[in-house]
Motif scaffolding. Sequence first.
Motif, mmCIF file in Angstrom:
data_model
loop_
_atom_site.group_PDB
_atom_site.id
_atom_site.type_symbol
_atom_site.label_atom_id
_atom_site.label_comp_id
_atom_site.label_asym_id
_atom_site.label_seq_id
_atom_site.Cartn_x
_atom_site.Cartn_y
_atom_site.Cartn_z
ATOM 1 N N GLY A 182 40.608 57.893 23.369
ATOM 2 C CA GLY A 182 40.839 57.440 24.739
ATOM 3 C C GLY A 182 39.729 56.540 25.252
ATOM 4 N N VAL A 183 38.488 56.884 24.933
ATOM 5 C CA VAL A 183 37.363 56.040 25.347
ATOM 6 C C VAL A 183 37.467 54.673 24.673
ATOM 7 C CG1 VAL A 183 34.860 55.736 25.157
ATOM 8 C CG2 VAL A 183 35.785 57.922 25.922
ATOM 9 N N MET A 184 37.766 54.683 23.382
ATOM 10 C CA MET A 184 37.921 53.423 22.658
ATOM 11 C C MET A 184 39.055 52.589 23.267
ATOM 12 S SD MET A 184 38.709 52.737 18.602
ATOM 13 C CE MET A 184 40.013 53.949 18.591
ATOM 14 N N ASN A 185 40.192 53.220 23.510
ATOM 15 C CA ASN A 185 41.329 52.497 24.078
ATOM 16 C C ASN A 185 41.045 52.034 25.500
ATOM 17 O OD1 ASN A 185 43.017 52.550 21.844
ATOM 18 N ND2 ASN A 185 43.787 54.562 22.359
ATOM 19 N N THR A 186 40.340 52.853 26.262
ATOM 20 C CA THR A 186 39.984 52.453 27.623
ATOM 21 C C THR A 186 39.096 51.220 27.599
ATOM 22 O OG1 THR A 186 40.216 54.717 28.447
ATOM 23 C CG2 THR A 186 38.878 53.198 29.768
ATOM 24 N N CYS A 187 38.127 51.204 26.696
ATOM 25 C CA CYS A 187 37.246 50.027 26.573
ATOM 26 C C CYS A 187 38.037 48.783 26.192
ATOM 27 C CB CYS A 187 36.138 50.295 25.555
ATOM 28 S SG CYS A 187 34.925 51.497 26.111
ATOM 29 N N VAL A 188 38.919 48.917 25.221
ATOM 30 C CA VAL A 188 39.742 47.788 24.791
ATOM 31 C C VAL A 188 40.636 47.327 25.945
ATOM 32 C CG1 VAL A 188 41.683 47.146 23.280
ATOM 33 C CG2 VAL A 188 39.709 48.356 22.338
ATOM 34 N N TYR A 216 39.408 46.775 43.011
ATOM 35 C CA TYR A 216 40.373 46.689 41.909
ATOM 36 C C TYR A 216 39.827 47.379 40.659
ATOM 37 C CZ TYR A 216 43.244 44.799 38.169
ATOM 38 O OH TYR A 216 44.045 44.676 37.064
ATOM 39 N N GLY A 217 38.545 47.145 40.362
ATOM 40 C CA GLY A 217 37.925 47.785 39.201
ATOM 41 C C GLY A 217 37.917 49.297 39.325
ATOM 42 N N VAL A 218 37.570 49.796 40.502
ATOM 43 C CA VAL A 218 37.560 51.251 40.732
ATOM 44 C C VAL A 218 38.976 51.817 40.598
ATOM 45 C CG1 VAL A 218 37.133 53.060 42.452
ATOM 46 C CG2 VAL A 218 35.492 51.186 42.165
ATOM 47 N N ALA A 219 39.948 51.149 41.196
ATOM 48 C CA ALA A 219 41.339 51.607 41.108
ATOM 49 C C ALA A 219 41.836 51.605 39.669
ATOM 50 C CB ALA A 219 42.238 50.729 41.985
ATOM 51 N N THR A 220 41.433 50.600 38.902
ATOM 52 C CA THR A 220 41.819 50.521 37.493
ATOM 53 C C THR A 220 41.217 51.670 36.691
ATOM 54 O OG1 THR A 220 42.067 48.130 37.628
ATOM 55 C CG2 THR A 220 41.795 49.053 35.436
ATOM 56 N N LEU A 221 39.952 51.998 36.963
ATOM 57 C CA LEU A 221 39.318 53.135 36.286
ATOM 58 C C LEU A 221 40.027 54.448 36.627
ATOM 59 C CD1 LEU A 221 35.556 52.190 36.679
ATOM 60 C CD2 LEU A 221 36.860 52.278 34.551
ATOM 61 N N ILE A 222 40.336 54.651 37.884
ATOM 62 C CA ILE A 222 41.046 55.881 38.297
ATOM 63 C C ILE A 222 42.412 55.943 37.618
ATOM 64 C CG2 ILE A 222 42.124 57.067 40.252
ATOM 65 C CD1 ILE A 222 39.753 55.938 41.968
ATOM 66 N N GLY A 223 43.124 54.817 37.607
ATOM 67 C CA GLY A 223 44.429 54.769 36.938
ATOM 68 C C GLY A 223 44.320 55.067 35.453
ATOM 69 N N SER A 224 43.248 54.635 34.828
ATOM 70 C CA SER A 224 43.027 54.909 33.402
ATOM 71 C C SER A 224 42.841 56.397 33.140
ATOM 72 C CB SER A 224 41.803 54.145 32.897
ATOM 73 O OG SER A 224 42.032 52.782 32.919
ATOM 74 N N VAL A 225 42.135 57.074 34.020
ATOM 75 C CA VAL A 225 41.936 58.524 33.876
ATOM 76 C C VAL A 225 43.269 59.254 34.023
ATOM 77 C CG1 VAL A 225 40.849 60.552 34.924
ATOM 78 C CG2 VAL A 225 39.517 58.467 34.582
ATOM 79 N N VAL A 226 44.059 58.870 35.011
ATOM 80 C CA VAL A 226 45.379 59.486 35.213
ATOM 81 C C VAL A 226 46.251 59.256 33.979
ATOM 82 C CG1 VAL A 226 47.512 59.341 36.573
ATOM 83 C CG2 VAL A 226 45.282 59.360 37.727
ATOM 84 N N TYR A 227 46.302 58.030 33.520
ATOM 85 C CA TYR A 227 47.102 57.682 32.343
ATOM 86 C C TYR A 227 46.693 58.525 31.131
ATOM 87 C CZ TYR A 227 48.848 54.857 28.450
ATOM 88 O OH TYR A 227 49.467 54.442 27.306
ATOM 89 N N THR A 228 45.391 58.633 30.889
ATOM 90 C CA THR A 228 44.890 59.350 29.717
ATOM 91 C C THR A 228 45.283 60.820 29.743
ATOM 92 O OG1 THR A 228 43.059 57.805 29.495
ATOM 93 C CG2 THR A 228 42.800 59.934 28.412
ATOM 94 N N GLY A 229 45.133 61.472 30.875
ATOM 95 C CA GLY A 229 45.482 62.889 30.977
ATOM 96 C C GLY A 229 46.959 63.147 30.771
ATOM 97 N N VAL A 288 47.747 45.752 24.856
ATOM 98 C CA VAL A 288 46.825 45.581 23.735
ATOM 99 C C VAL A 288 46.383 46.938 23.184
ATOM 100 C CG1 VAL A 288 44.482 44.801 23.158
ATOM 101 C CG2 VAL A 288 46.010 43.308 24.420
ATOM 102 N N GLY A 289 46.192 47.923 24.058
ATOM 103 C CA GLY A 289 45.723 49.232 23.616
ATOM 104 C C GLY A 289 46.788 50.114 22.993
ATOM 105 N N ILE A 290 48.054 49.797 23.188
ATOM 106 C CA ILE A 290 49.136 50.685 22.746
ATOM 107 C C ILE A 290 49.210 50.829 21.220
ATOM 108 C CG2 ILE A 290 51.655 50.917 22.636
ATOM 109 C CD1 ILE A 290 51.709 49.980 25.548
#
Length: 145
Positions: A20-26, A119-132, A52-54
């Motif tokens: 998940g960390v790798m995919n989040t970075c990508v 936008y960056g903060v919202a994207t990070l929060i969305g990434s956490v939701v998606y990952t879980g 790209v991460g899928i």
Amino acid sequence: MNSGNSAHPLVQLIKYALVGVMNTCVTLLTIFICKSLLGVNPYLSNAIGYGVGIANSFVWNRAWVFRAKEGPLHRQILLFAAGTGVCYLIQLLCLYLLLDMTSLGDMQWIILGFTLSGYGVATLIGSVVYTGVNFIYNKLIAFRA
């Protein structure tokens, strides 16, 4: 029997987190390049980043995290794709709610000389939701034993 889903849950969660960390970075790097360097619309940048991460995510989760090499590959691909789509829509809804229903989208912070946008903060929060949500879906449905 699928040995990945029978592995100790903590080990599996740690592996999933690493992927998940790798995919989040990508994903985030792709979003940044599209939005900030190429000037692509923020929502399209977000979609491209997740796209790209899928493929990377499928390969690592199937082979390493869930060790789901048994069973029809096409079934796993279809279930993974469906789950990814649903999880992406949940993430996109999160992004929309944070950007368009709050003042977060208009905010900007400068931290150690770097600009952090709402936008960056919202994207990070969305990434956490998606990952879980995606971990639960993949464990229980796409790559189940």
